[in-house]
Design a protein around this motif. Sequence first.
Motif, short mmCIF file in Angstrom:
data_model
loop_
_atom_site.label_atom_id
_atom_site.label_comp_id
_atom_site.label_asym_id
_atom_site.label_seq_id
_atom_site.Cartn_x
_atom_site.Cartn_y
_atom_site.Cartn_z
N LYS A 134 10.66 57.40 -1.50
CA LYS A 134 11.39 58.40 -2.30
C LYS A 134 12.80 58.64 -1.75
N SER A 135 12.89 58.89 -0.42
CA SER A 135 14.20 59.20 0.16
C SER A 135 15.13 57.99 0.08
N THR A 136 14.59 56.83 0.33
CA THR A 136 15.42 55.63 0.26
C THR A 136 15.97 55.46 -1.16
N LEU A 137 15.15 55.72 -2.15
CA LEU A 137 15.61 55.64 -3.54
C LEU A 137 16.70 56.69 -3.80
N ALA A 138 16.45 57.94 -3.33
CA ALA A 138 17.43 59.02 -3.53
C ALA A 138 18.78 58.62 -2.94
N LEU A 139 18.75 58.04 -1.75
CA LEU A 139 20.00 57.67 -1.07
C LEU A 139 20.78 56.57 -1.81
N HIS A 140 20.05 55.77 -2.58
CA HIS A 140 20.71 54.72 -3.37
C HIS A 140 21.48 55.29 -4.57
N LEU A 141 21.11 56.51 -4.99
CA LEU A 141 21.68 57.03 -6.23
C LEU A 141 23.14 57.42 -6.10
N ASN A 142 23.61 57.67 -4.87
CA ASN A 142 25.05 57.93 -4.74
C ASN A 142 25.72 57.09 -3.65
N GLY A 143 25.14 55.95 -3.38
CA GLY A 143 25.80 55.00 -2.51
C GLY A 143 25.62 55.25 -1.01
N LEU A 144 24.76 56.22 -0.64
CA LEU A 144 24.52 56.44 0.79
C LEU A 144 23.76 55.26 1.40
N ARG A 145 23.00 54.57 0.55
CA ARG A 145 22.45 53.26 0.93
C ARG A 145 22.81 52.31 -0.20
N ARG A 146 23.05 51.06 0.18
CA ARG A 146 23.40 50.09 -0.84
C ARG A 146 22.30 49.05 -0.97
N PRO A 147 21.97 48.68 -2.21
CA PRO A 147 20.85 47.73 -2.38
C PRO A 147 21.17 46.37 -1.76
N GLN A 148 20.15 45.79 -1.13
CA GLN A 148 20.35 44.43 -0.59
C GLN A 148 20.17 43.39 -1.70
N LYS A 149 19.33 43.78 -2.66
CA LYS A 149 19.20 42.95 -3.86
C LYS A 149 19.31 43.88 -5.05
N GLY A 150 19.86 43.39 -6.14
CA GLY A 150 19.94 44.20 -7.35
C GLY A 150 21.16 45.10 -7.37
N LYS A 151 21.17 46.00 -8.35
CA LYS A 151 22.36 46.84 -8.57
C LYS A 151 22.00 48.28 -8.89
N VAL A 152 22.87 49.20 -8.48
CA VAL A 152 22.77 50.59 -8.92
C VAL A 152 24.07 50.89 -9.68
N ILE A 153 23.94 51.22 -10.95
CA ILE A 153 25.12 51.49 -11.78
C ILE A 153 25.13 52.97 -12.16
N VAL A 154 26.20 53.66 -11.77
CA VAL A 154 26.33 55.09 -12.07
C VAL A 154 27.46 55.26 -13.08
N LYS A 155 27.12 55.63 -14.29
CA LYS A 155 28.10 55.76 -15.39
C LYS A 155 29.04 54.56 -15.43
N GLY A 156 28.45 53.40 -15.38
CA GLY A 156 29.24 52.18 -15.49
C GLY A 156 29.88 51.70 -14.19
N VAL A 200 31.71 57.69 -7.16
CA VAL A 200 30.28 57.85 -7.40
C VAL A 200 29.80 59.20 -6.85
N ARG A 201 30.31 59.59 -5.70
CA ARG A 201 29.87 60.86 -5.09
C ARG A 201 30.37 62.09 -5.83
N LYS A 202 31.38 61.91 -6.66
CA LYS A 202 31.80 63.02 -7.51
C LYS A 202 30.83 63.21 -8.68
N ILE A 203 30.13 62.12 -9.02
CA ILE A 203 29.21 62.18 -10.16
C ILE A 203 27.79 62.60 -9.72
N VAL A 204 27.38 62.09 -8.54
CA VAL A 204 26.02 62.36 -8.07
C VAL A 204 26.06 63.06 -6.71
#
Length: 274
Positions: A41-63, A75-79
Amino acid sequence: MIRLENVSYCYPDGTPALTNINLTIRKGEYLGIIGRNGSGKSTLALHLNGLRRPQKGKVIVKGIDAGDFSKLQEVRKIVGIVFQNPETQFIGRTVEEDLAFGPENLCLPPTEIRKRVDRALAEIKLEKYRHHSPKSLSGGQGQCVALAGVLTMEPECLVFDEVTSMLDPDSGETVLRRIKKLHEKGKTIVYTTHNLEELHVADRILVMDRGRIVLEGEPENVLSDPSLKDLGLTPPSLIELAEQLKKHEIEISWKNTSSPSSFAEELCRLFLKT
Ligand code: ADP
Ligand code: MG
Protein backbone atom coordinates in the motif's frame (compact mmCIF):
# COMPACT_ATOMS: atom_id res chain seq x y z
CA MET A 1 -6.65 11.68 -13.41
CA ILE A 2 -3.91 9.22 -12.38
CA ARG A 3 -3.05 6.14 -14.39
CA LEU A 4 -0.67 3.33 -13.49
CA GLU A 5 0.37 1.13 -16.38
CA ASN A 6 2.10 -2.18 -15.64
CA VAL A 7 3.92 -0.69 -12.65
CA SER A 8 6.46 -2.89 -10.90
CA TYR A 9 8.81 -1.90 -8.09
CA CYS A 10 11.44 -3.85 -6.19
CA TYR A 11 13.37 -2.45 -3.19
CA PRO A 12 17.17 -2.48 -3.48
CA ASP A 13 17.37 -5.47 -1.13
CA GLY A 14 15.37 -7.44 -3.68
CA THR A 15 11.95 -7.25 -1.99
CA PRO A 16 9.30 -7.11 -4.72
CA ALA A 17 6.79 -4.51 -3.44
CA LEU A 18 4.62 -3.94 -6.53
CA THR A 19 4.06 -6.35 -9.39
CA ASN A 20 2.39 -5.31 -12.60
CA ILE A 21 -0.12 -2.81 -11.21
CA ASN A 22 -2.72 -1.41 -13.61
CA LEU A 23 -5.00 1.19 -12.14
CA THR A 24 -6.94 4.31 -13.11
CA ILE A 25 -7.87 6.78 -10.39
CA ARG A 26 -10.78 8.94 -11.52
CA LYS A 27 -11.14 12.62 -10.78
CA GLY A 28 -13.26 13.20 -7.68
CA GLU A 29 -13.40 9.59 -6.53
CA TYR A 30 -12.75 8.30 -3.02
CA LEU A 31 -10.56 5.27 -3.51
CA GLY A 32 -9.80 3.01 -0.57
CA ILE A 33 -6.76 0.74 -0.68
CA ILE A 34 -6.62 -2.10 1.82
CA GLY A 35 -4.25 -4.96 2.45
CA ARG A 36 -2.33 -6.53 5.31
CA ASN A 37 1.05 -5.20 6.44
CA GLY A 38 3.64 -5.48 3.72
CA SER A 39 1.10 -5.85 0.90
CA GLY A 40 2.45 -2.79 -0.94
CA LYS A 41 0.00 0.00 0.00
CA SER A 42 2.66 2.54 1.03
CA THR A 43 4.86 1.76 -1.94
CA LEU A 44 1.88 2.34 -4.24
CA ALA A 45 1.00 5.60 -2.43
CA LEU A 46 4.58 6.85 -2.87
CA HIS A 47 4.37 6.22 -6.61
CA LEU A 48 1.37 8.53 -6.97
CA ASN A 49 3.42 11.70 -6.63
CA GLY A 50 6.86 10.61 -7.72
CA LEU A 51 8.34 9.89 -4.28
CA ARG A 52 9.15 6.49 -5.77
CA ARG A 53 9.56 5.89 -9.46
CA PRO A 54 8.46 2.68 -11.16
CA GLN A 55 11.23 0.38 -12.33
CA LYS A 56 8.86 -0.99 -14.92
CA GLY A 57 5.76 0.66 -16.33
CA LYS A 58 4.48 4.20 -15.98
CA VAL A 59 2.62 6.49 -13.61
CA ILE A 60 0.79 9.26 -15.48
CA VAL A 61 -0.65 12.16 -13.47
CA LYS A 62 -2.95 14.37 -15.56
CA GLY A 63 -0.95 13.54 -18.63
CA ILE A 64 2.43 14.08 -16.91
CA ASP A 65 4.91 11.22 -16.52
CA ALA A 66 5.45 11.10 -12.72
CA GLY A 67 8.66 9.14 -13.27
CA ASP A 68 10.23 12.08 -15.12
CA PHE A 69 12.51 13.80 -12.63
CA SER A 70 12.16 17.21 -14.30
CA LYS A 71 8.36 17.14 -13.82
CA LEU A 72 8.44 16.28 -10.13
CA GLN A 73 7.52 19.76 -8.90
CA GLU A 74 4.51 19.85 -11.23
CA VAL A 75 3.30 16.42 -10.12
CA ARG A 76 3.61 17.34 -6.43
CA LYS A 77 1.39 20.36 -6.97
CA ILE A 78 -1.33 18.01 -8.22
CA VAL A 79 -0.93 15.14 -5.72
CA GLY A 80 -0.22 15.65 -2.00
CA ILE A 81 0.54 12.91 0.53
CA VAL A 82 -0.11 12.67 4.28
CA PHE A 83 1.72 9.88 6.11
CA GLN A 84 1.18 7.76 9.19
CA ASN A 85 3.50 9.73 11.44
CA PRO A 86 3.12 13.50 10.98
CA GLU A 87 5.95 14.41 13.38
CA THR A 88 8.52 13.35 10.84
CA GLN A 89 7.10 15.98 8.48
CA PHE A 90 7.15 19.09 10.72
CA ILE A 91 9.71 21.74 9.86
CA GLY A 92 8.39 25.04 11.28
CA ARG A 93 8.66 26.31 14.87
CA THR A 94 4.97 27.21 14.86
CA VAL A 95 2.00 25.70 13.05
CA GLU A 96 1.76 28.84 10.92
CA GLU A 97 5.43 28.66 9.90
CA ASP A 98 5.09 25.01 9.17
CA LEU A 99 2.13 25.58 6.86
CA ALA A 100 3.92 28.39 5.03
CA PHE A 101 6.84 26.15 4.14
CA GLY A 102 5.24 24.42 1.14
CA PRO A 103 3.95 27.58 -0.61
CA GLU A 104 7.28 29.33 0.12
CA ASN A 105 8.98 26.54 -1.78
CA LEU A 106 6.71 27.26 -4.72
CA CYS A 107 8.12 30.84 -4.57
CA LEU A 108 4.63 32.35 -4.25
CA PRO A 109 4.27 36.03 -3.26
CA PRO A 110 3.87 36.63 0.54
CA THR A 111 0.24 37.75 0.26
CA GLU A 112 -0.67 34.52 -1.55
CA ILE A 113 1.25 32.46 1.04
CA ARG A 114 -0.66 34.17 3.83
CA LYS A 115 -3.96 33.57 2.08
CA ARG A 116 -3.24 29.88 1.62
CA VAL A 117 -2.11 29.40 5.23
CA ASP A 118 -5.24 31.15 6.55
CA ARG A 119 -7.46 29.09 4.27
CA ALA A 120 -5.84 25.79 5.31
CA LEU A 121 -6.09 26.71 9.01
CA ALA A 122 -9.78 27.54 8.62
CA GLU A 123 -10.51 24.45 6.55
CA ILE A 124 -9.07 22.12 9.21
CA LYS A 125 -10.34 24.29 12.09
CA LEU A 126 -6.87 24.88 13.53
CA GLU A 127 -6.92 28.67 13.85
CA LYS A 128 -6.37 28.67 17.59
CA TYR A 129 -3.17 26.61 17.27
CA ARG A 130 -1.62 29.00 14.77
CA HIS A 131 1.19 30.05 17.13
CA HIS A 132 1.69 26.70 18.84
CA SER A 133 4.67 24.48 18.16
CA PRO A 134 3.45 21.60 15.96
CA LYS A 135 5.43 19.20 18.15
CA SER A 136 3.39 20.25 21.22
CA LEU A 137 0.08 19.11 19.70
CA SER A 138 -1.70 15.82 20.27
CA GLY A 139 -1.44 13.05 17.69
CA GLY A 140 -4.80 13.92 16.15
CA GLN A 141 -4.10 17.66 16.00
CA GLY A 142 -0.66 16.94 14.57
CA GLN A 143 -2.22 14.82 11.85
CA CYS A 144 -4.61 17.69 11.07
CA VAL A 145 -1.63 20.08 10.77
CA ALA A 146 0.01 17.66 8.36
CA LEU A 147 -3.22 17.60 6.35
CA ALA A 148 -3.43 21.42 6.38
CA GLY A 149 0.21 21.53 5.22
CA VAL A 150 -0.68 19.48 2.17
CA LEU A 151 -3.75 21.66 1.51
CA THR A 152 -1.61 24.81 1.23
CA MET A 153 -0.23 23.30 -1.95
CA GLU A 154 -3.81 23.16 -3.25
CA PRO A 155 -3.51 19.70 -4.76
CA GLU A 156 -6.43 18.16 -6.66
CA CYS A 157 -5.67 14.74 -5.26
CA LEU A 158 -4.88 13.88 -1.64
CA VAL A 159 -3.27 10.58 -0.69
CA PHE A 160 -3.59 9.41 2.94
CA ASP A 161 -1.32 6.55 3.93
CA GLU A 162 -2.53 4.86 7.14
CA VAL A 163 -3.08 8.29 8.70
CA THR A 164 -5.24 7.08 11.59
CA SER A 165 -3.22 4.03 12.59
CA MET A 166 -1.39 5.83 15.40
CA LEU A 167 -4.37 7.85 16.64
CA ASP A 168 -6.94 7.17 19.33
CA PRO A 169 -10.43 6.44 17.94
CA ASP A 170 -11.79 9.96 18.58
CA SER A 171 -8.93 11.74 16.81
CA GLY A 172 -9.10 9.16 14.05
CA GLU A 173 -12.75 10.01 13.51
CA THR A 174 -12.02 13.74 13.40
CA VAL A 175 -9.39 13.18 10.72
CA LEU A 176 -11.80 10.96 8.76
CA ARG A 177 -14.52 13.63 8.94
CA ARG A 178 -12.11 16.26 7.59
CA ILE A 179 -11.20 13.96 4.73
CA LYS A 180 -14.87 13.33 3.92
CA LYS A 181 -15.50 17.10 3.81
CA LEU A 182 -12.59 17.55 1.38
CA HIS A 183 -14.02 14.83 -0.82
CA GLU A 184 -17.42 16.53 -0.79
CA LYS A 185 -15.70 19.69 -1.98
CA GLY A 186 -14.40 17.83 -5.01
CA LYS A 187 -10.94 16.55 -4.04
CA THR A 188 -9.86 13.17 -5.30
CA ILE A 189 -9.04 10.99 -2.28
CA VAL A 190 -6.81 7.92 -2.07
CA TYR A 191 -6.97 6.37 1.39
CA THR A 192 -4.90 3.38 2.49
CA THR A 193 -5.69 1.48 5.67
CA HIS A 194 -5.87 -1.98 7.16
CA ASN A 195 -8.90 -0.92 9.21
CA LEU A 196 -11.87 -1.82 7.04
CA GLU A 197 -14.26 -0.03 9.39
CA GLU A 198 -13.08 3.25 7.85
CA LEU A 199 -14.15 2.57 4.30
CA HIS A 200 -17.93 2.76 4.20
CA VAL A 201 -17.52 6.23 2.63
CA ALA A 202 -15.32 5.09 -0.27
CA ASP A 203 -16.61 4.96 -3.85
CA ARG A 204 -14.35 2.03 -4.70
CA ILE A 205 -11.96 -0.26 -2.85
CA LEU A 206 -8.85 -2.11 -3.99
CA VAL A 207 -7.46 -5.01 -2.03
CA MET A 208 -3.72 -5.59 -2.26
CA ASP A 209 -1.79 -8.71 -1.43
CA ARG A 210 1.92 -9.31 -2.02
CA GLY A 211 2.25 -6.33 -4.31
CA ARG A 212 -0.73 -7.15 -6.48
CA ILE A 213 -4.32 -5.94 -6.73
CA VAL A 214 -6.31 -9.06 -5.88
CA LEU A 215 -9.82 -7.65 -5.55
CA GLU A 216 -11.54 -4.48 -6.65
CA GLY A 217 -15.05 -3.11 -6.54
CA GLU A 218 -17.70 -1.14 -4.69
CA PRO A 219 -17.44 -1.18 -0.89
CA GLU A 220 -20.76 -3.00 -0.66
CA ASN A 221 -19.29 -5.98 -2.47
CA VAL A 222 -15.64 -5.85 -1.39
CA LEU A 223 -16.28 -5.40 2.36
CA SER A 224 -18.53 -8.46 2.46
CA ASP A 225 -16.30 -10.62 0.25
CA PRO A 226 -15.65 -13.99 1.89
CA SER A 227 -12.00 -14.00 0.76
CA LEU A 228 -11.05 -11.01 2.98
CA LYS A 229 -10.16 -13.22 5.94
CA ASP A 230 -7.79 -15.31 3.85
CA LEU A 231 -6.11 -12.05 2.85
CA GLY A 232 -5.47 -11.24 6.51
CA LEU A 233 -8.22 -8.65 6.79
CA THR A 234 -11.07 -8.31 9.29
CA PRO A 235 -14.40 -7.30 7.73
CA PRO A 236 -16.28 -4.44 9.46
CA SER A 237 -18.20 -5.96 12.38
CA LEU A 238 -21.63 -4.64 11.32
CA ILE A 239 -21.15 -6.02 7.82
CA GLU A 240 -20.17 -9.39 9.24
CA LEU A 241 -23.22 -9.32 11.47
CA ALA A 242 -25.43 -8.47 8.47
CA GLU A 243 -23.93 -11.44 6.59
CA GLN A 244 -24.69 -13.74 9.52
CA LEU A 245 -28.27 -12.44 9.74
CA LYS A 246 -28.72 -13.10 6.02
CA LYS A 247 -28.34 -16.82 6.79
CA HIS A 248 -31.45 -16.45 8.96
CA GLU A 249 -33.23 -14.59 6.16
CA ILE A 250 -32.94 -11.23 7.88
CA GLU A 251 -31.78 -8.66 5.35
CA ILE A 252 -30.14 -5.47 6.58
CA SER A 253 -29.58 -3.01 3.74
CA TRP A 254 -26.02 -1.93 2.99
CA LYS A 255 -26.54 1.69 3.91
CA ASN A 256 -27.72 0.71 7.38
CA THR A 257 -24.49 -1.17 8.11
CA SER A 258 -22.66 2.16 8.40
CA SER A 259 -23.42 2.75 12.09
CA PRO A 260 -24.76 0.75 15.06
CA SER A 261 -27.70 3.17 15.42
CA SER A 262 -28.96 2.79 11.84
CA PHE A 263 -28.38 -0.98 12.04
CA ALA A 264 -30.45 -1.18 15.23
CA GLU A 265 -33.21 0.98 13.74
CA GLU A 266 -33.55 -1.27 10.69
CA LEU A 267 -33.57 -4.35 12.88
CA CYS A 268 -36.37 -2.86 15.00
CA ARG A 269 -38.33 -1.90 11.89
CA LEU A 270 -38.08 -5.46 10.57
CA PHE A 271 -39.22 -7.00 13.82
CA LEU A 272 -42.07 -4.60 14.41
CA LYS A 273 -43.33 -5.53 10.92
CA THR A 274 -43.43 -9.29 11.63
P1 ADP B 1 2.27 -1.78 3.32
O1 ADP B 1 2.25 -0.30 3.27
O2 ADP B 1 1.06 -2.42 2.70
O3 ADP B 1 2.53 -2.30 4.69
P2 ADP B 1 4.82 -1.56 1.95
O4 ADP B 1 4.61 -0.88 0.66
O5 ADP B 1 5.37 -0.75 3.08
O6 ADP B 1 3.47 -2.29 2.40
O7 ADP B 1 5.78 -2.78 1.74
C1 ADP B 1 5.73 -3.69 0.66
C2 ADP B 1 6.91 -4.65 0.74
O8 ADP B 1 8.11 -3.91 0.56
C3 ADP B 1 7.06 -5.37 2.08
O9 ADP B 1 7.57 -6.65 1.83
C4 ADP B 1 8.05 -4.51 2.83
O10 ADP B 1 8.77 -5.29 3.78
C5 ADP B 1 8.96 -4.03 1.71
N1 ADP B 1 9.53 -2.70 1.98
C6 ADP B 1 8.86 -1.56 2.26
N2 ADP B 1 9.69 -0.52 2.42
C7 ADP B 1 10.93 -1.00 2.23
C8 ADP B 1 12.23 -0.42 2.25
N3 ADP B 1 12.41 0.87 2.48
N4 ADP B 1 13.28 -1.25 2.01
C9 ADP B 1 13.10 -2.57 1.75
N5 ADP B 1 11.92 -3.17 1.71
C10 ADP B 1 10.84 -2.41 1.95
MG1 MG C 1 2.22 1.10 4.82
